[in-house]
Design a protein around this motif. Structure first.
Motif, PDB file in Angstrom:
ATOM      1  N   LEU A 304      -7.861 -32.342 -77.597  1.00  0.00           N
ATOM      2  CA  LEU A 304      -7.963 -31.579 -76.284  1.00  0.00           C
ATOM      3  C   LEU A 304      -9.407 -31.441 -75.878  1.00  0.00           C
ATOM      4  CD1 LEU A 304      -6.550 -30.054 -74.363  1.00  0.00           C
ATOM      5  CD2 LEU A 304      -6.587 -27.892 -75.760  1.00  0.00           C
ATOM      6  N   ARG A 305     -10.265 -31.184 -77.141  1.00  0.00           N
ATOM      7  CA  ARG A 305     -11.683 -30.801 -76.900  1.00  0.00           C
ATOM      8  C   ARG A 305     -12.590 -31.853 -76.095  1.00  0.00           C
ATOM      9  NH1 ARG A 305     -13.219 -26.012 -78.361  1.00  0.00           N
ATOM     10  NH2 ARG A 305     -12.412 -24.792 -80.085  1.00  0.00           N
ATOM     11  N   GLU A 306     -12.011 -33.084 -76.745  1.00  0.00           N
ATOM     12  CA  GLU A 306     -12.549 -34.404 -76.232  1.00  0.00           C
ATOM     13  C   GLU A 306     -12.154 -34.794 -74.740  1.00  0.00           C
ATOM     14  OE1 GLU A 306     -14.561 -36.348 -78.084  1.00  0.00           O
ATOM     15  OE2 GLU A 306     -14.779 -37.791 -76.587  1.00  0.00           O
ATOM     16  N   THR A 307     -10.937 -34.481 -74.628  1.00  0.00           N
ATOM     17  CA  THR A 307     -10.568 -34.758 -73.296  1.00  0.00           C
ATOM     18  C   THR A 307     -11.220 -33.825 -71.920  1.00  0.00           C
ATOM     19  OG1 THR A 307      -8.265 -35.046 -74.178  1.00  0.00           O
ATOM     20  CG2 THR A 307      -8.102 -34.805 -71.693  1.00  0.00           C
ATOM     21  N   MET A 313     -14.385 -29.244 -65.433  1.00  0.00           N
ATOM     22  CA  MET A 313     -12.931 -28.694 -64.918  1.00  0.00           C
ATOM     23  C   MET A 313     -12.571 -27.428 -65.974  1.00  0.00           C
ATOM     24  SD  MET A 313     -11.408 -29.945 -62.467  1.00  0.00           S
ATOM     25  CE  MET A 313      -9.410 -29.642 -63.223  1.00  0.00           C
ATOM     26  N   PHE A 314     -12.562 -27.569 -67.308  1.00  0.00           N
ATOM     27  CA  PHE A 314     -12.187 -26.474 -67.691  1.00  0.00           C
ATOM     28  C   PHE A 314     -13.151 -26.343 -69.065  1.00  0.00           C
ATOM     29  CE2 PHE A 314      -8.581 -29.556 -67.059  1.00  0.00           C
ATOM     30  CZ  PHE A 314      -7.771 -28.835 -66.102  1.00  0.00           C
ATOM     31  N   THR A 315     -12.979 -25.063 -69.765  1.00  0.00           N
ATOM     32  CA  THR A 315     -13.655 -24.664 -70.795  1.00  0.00           C
ATOM     33  C   THR A 315     -12.611 -24.072 -71.813  1.00  0.00           C
ATOM     34  OG1 THR A 315     -14.389 -22.376 -69.871  1.00  0.00           O
ATOM     35  CG2 THR A 315     -15.881 -24.272 -69.764  1.00  0.00           C
ATOM     36  N   ILE A 340      -7.061 -21.665 -71.856  1.00  0.00           N
ATOM     37  CA  ILE A 340      -7.980 -22.543 -71.063  1.00  0.00           C
ATOM     38  C   ILE A 340      -8.477 -21.979 -69.764  1.00  0.00           C
ATOM     39  CG2 ILE A 340      -8.038 -24.740 -69.507  1.00  0.00           C
ATOM     40  CD1 ILE A 340      -6.231 -25.918 -71.581  1.00  0.00           C
ATOM     41  N   LYS A 341      -9.745 -21.891 -69.490  1.00  0.00           N
ATOM     42  CA  LYS A 341     -10.351 -21.409 -68.589  1.00  0.00           C
ATOM     43  C   LYS A 341     -10.886 -22.571 -67.532  1.00  0.00           C
ATOM     44  CE  LYS A 341     -14.377 -18.258 -66.956  1.00  0.00           C
ATOM     45  NZ  LYS A 341     -14.555 -18.934 -65.630  1.00  0.00           N
ATOM     46  N   CYS A 342     -10.423 -22.428 -66.159  1.00  0.00           N
ATOM     47  CA  CYS A 342     -10.524 -23.326 -65.222  1.00  0.00           C
ATOM     48  C   CYS A 342     -12.016 -22.850 -64.665  1.00  0.00           C
ATOM     49  CB  CYS A 342      -9.528 -23.477 -64.075  1.00  0.00           C
ATOM     50  SG  CYS A 342      -8.102 -24.382 -64.510  1.00  0.00           S
ATOM     51  N   LEU A 391      -3.801 -34.251 -68.458  1.00  0.00           N
ATOM     52  CA  LEU A 391      -5.005 -33.650 -68.084  1.00  0.00           C
ATOM     53  C   LEU A 391      -5.965 -34.621 -67.677  1.00  0.00           C
ATOM     54  CD1 LEU A 391      -5.783 -31.016 -70.802  1.00  0.00           C
ATOM     55  CD2 LEU A 391      -5.476 -30.518 -68.424  1.00  0.00           C
ATOM     56  N   SER A 392      -5.874 -35.738 -68.364  1.00  0.00           N
ATOM     57  CA  SER A 392      -7.042 -36.826 -68.003  1.00  0.00           C
ATOM     58  C   SER A 392      -6.644 -37.344 -66.595  1.00  0.00           C
ATOM     59  CB  SER A 392      -6.606 -38.001 -68.877  1.00  0.00           C
ATOM     60  OG  SER A 392      -6.907 -37.641 -70.266  1.00  0.00           O
TER      61      SER A 392
END
Ligand code: PMP
Length: 402
Positions: A304-307, A313-315, A340-342, A391-392
């Protein structure tokens, strides 16, 4: 609080599981156009582990067994099966996450029932006004509804503990690690006249480093998030004060005259198998549940972190490295949920996910900002893989827009 669900004509089930959603287009096998439901915290990632354990946890109950309401006369919690009590104590001892000596164990139909029991037990019955119930935002989204559903005259939901400035008695739920954001927390109000209830549903080594054996006055745990057996509906409270424990027992008796014996015996067996296996690390039997859970979650968090890494987009939250007394190594948290923060300017994070047919829970439901969303990390592999794939695709769409 439950108003939006009522307006939609659905009923939210207690364990945050939108059971109705499963019939409404959410499919388990994820056809390419199917919704992926990562809104609830359904711990189905554990199925693969238990499948591998085969018959180790099979419990056979004959037709003539366990008819009685009663389980023991040696314990104030007379409906607690002795085998369950033994395995709870032995599991906490093996993991080292909570003390049990000197504590009364109260069993409940999920820790959801015990949340209600503890409110009943702590709320003064002789006061003109209901006691305030608070929790620091972002708080577990069920607390407001759990507190207000029966419109009790003795306790009421008073919102975010950070904003609680009344000079009045209160009960504070402290969730640690926290649902939704995985952070280790302590009480925030810290005033006289307050009770603190520790909800430790996720204080297990697959989710977070175990840094001490906790000995708070009231600690709640649940099989749902420890072993994945949410369907058995077994939770337990470790309670120091016998009078508080007795009142909790009174509540469970009034609401359900105890807790299913079948569920207790099944979970007793499961917890004992977990306790027996959890001291073996790297064994070829692969019978350490916590090792399995941590490996799965660590891998998922890495992916997920890699993505999200190469995008704006997200943090995702970062967690400190800490020494885990259970594993004996330096490790970081791999929480059950991703908070997840957008990116700034995207006001409704939930909608970004909805756009690619992923159901997540808006930050608003946790008393927080809708720029955040909570995504379950505990689903099956195909659900998690679907999340990453989609997500990708969000990332690609957004990058092409730039
Ligand atoms: N507390 C927390 C923080 C939770 O996340 C949950 C489950 N989502 C519960 C309590 C209730 O768990 P259960 O009723 O399944 O035992």
């Amino acid at each position: 609080m439950g108003g939006t669900d009522q307006a939609r004509g659905t009923t939210r089930s207690p364990n945050e599981t939108d059971a109705n959603d499963n019939g409404g287009g959410v499919t388990r096998n994820l056809p390419s156009d199917g919704l992926i439901n990562l809104d609830h915290g359904d711990p189905t990632m554990y199925e693969a582990f238990w499948r591998k354990m085969g018959d180790k946890c099979t419990v056979v109950i004959k037709g003539y067994e366990h008819l009685s309401y009663f389980s023991t006369n040696k314990n104030p919690c007379w409906f607690l099966e002795p085998k369950l009590e033994d395995s709870i104590r032995s599991l906490h001892g093996a993991v080292g996450n909570a003390e049990t000596d000197g504590y009364t164990i109260v069993v409940g139909t999920g820790s959801s029932q015990l949340l209600q029991a503890v409110l009943y037990a702590l709320a003064p019955q002789d006061q003109p006004d209901p006691i305030n119930v608070v929790s620091a935002a972002p708080f577990y989204s069920s607390y407001p509804e759990t507190t207000n559903i029966v419109r009790s005259g003795v306790y009421k939901w008073a919102g975010d503990a950070h904003g609680f400035d009344k000079d009045e008695p209160y009960i504070e739920f402290v969730t640690s690690p926290n649902n939704p954001n995985g952070v280790i927390r302590g009480p925030v109000v810290n005033r006289d006249g307050g009770f603190v209830v520790y909800d430790l549903a996720y204080y297990w080594p697959q989710y977070t480093p175990i840094t001490s054996s906790l000995d708070f006055d009231i600690m709640l745990f649940t099989a749902s998030k420890c072993t994945g057996h949410a369907g058995s509906r077994i939770g337990w409270a470790l309670v120091k004060d016998k009078e508080v424990a007795k009142k909790m027992i009174t509540f469970v008796v009034a609401s359900s005259i105890g807790v299913s014996k079948e569920s207790q015996l099944r979970v007793a067996k499961i917890l004992q198998v977990v306790a027996d296996g959890c001291k073996r690390f790297g064994s070829s039997d692969g019978d350490n549940l916590f090792e399995y859970g941590r490996n799965v979650l660590a891998k998922r968090w890495e992916i997920l972190r890699e993505t999200v890494k190469n995008t704006q987009m997200f943090t995702l939250p970062k967690y400190p490295l800490q020494h885990c007394n259970y594993n004996g190594d330096l490790t970081q948290a791999h929480p059950a949920f991703a908070w997840i923060k957008c990116k700034d300017g995207m006001e409704e994070c939930e909608k970004v996910f909805k756009g690619v047919k992923i159901l997540v829970r808006s930050g608003r439901r946790f008393g927080s900002d809708p720029g955040y969303a909570r995504v379950s990390m505990m689903g099956k592999d195909e659900e998690f893989n679907g999340l990453i794939e989609r997500l990708s695709s969000v990332i690609q769409i957004c990058n092409n827009d730039d």
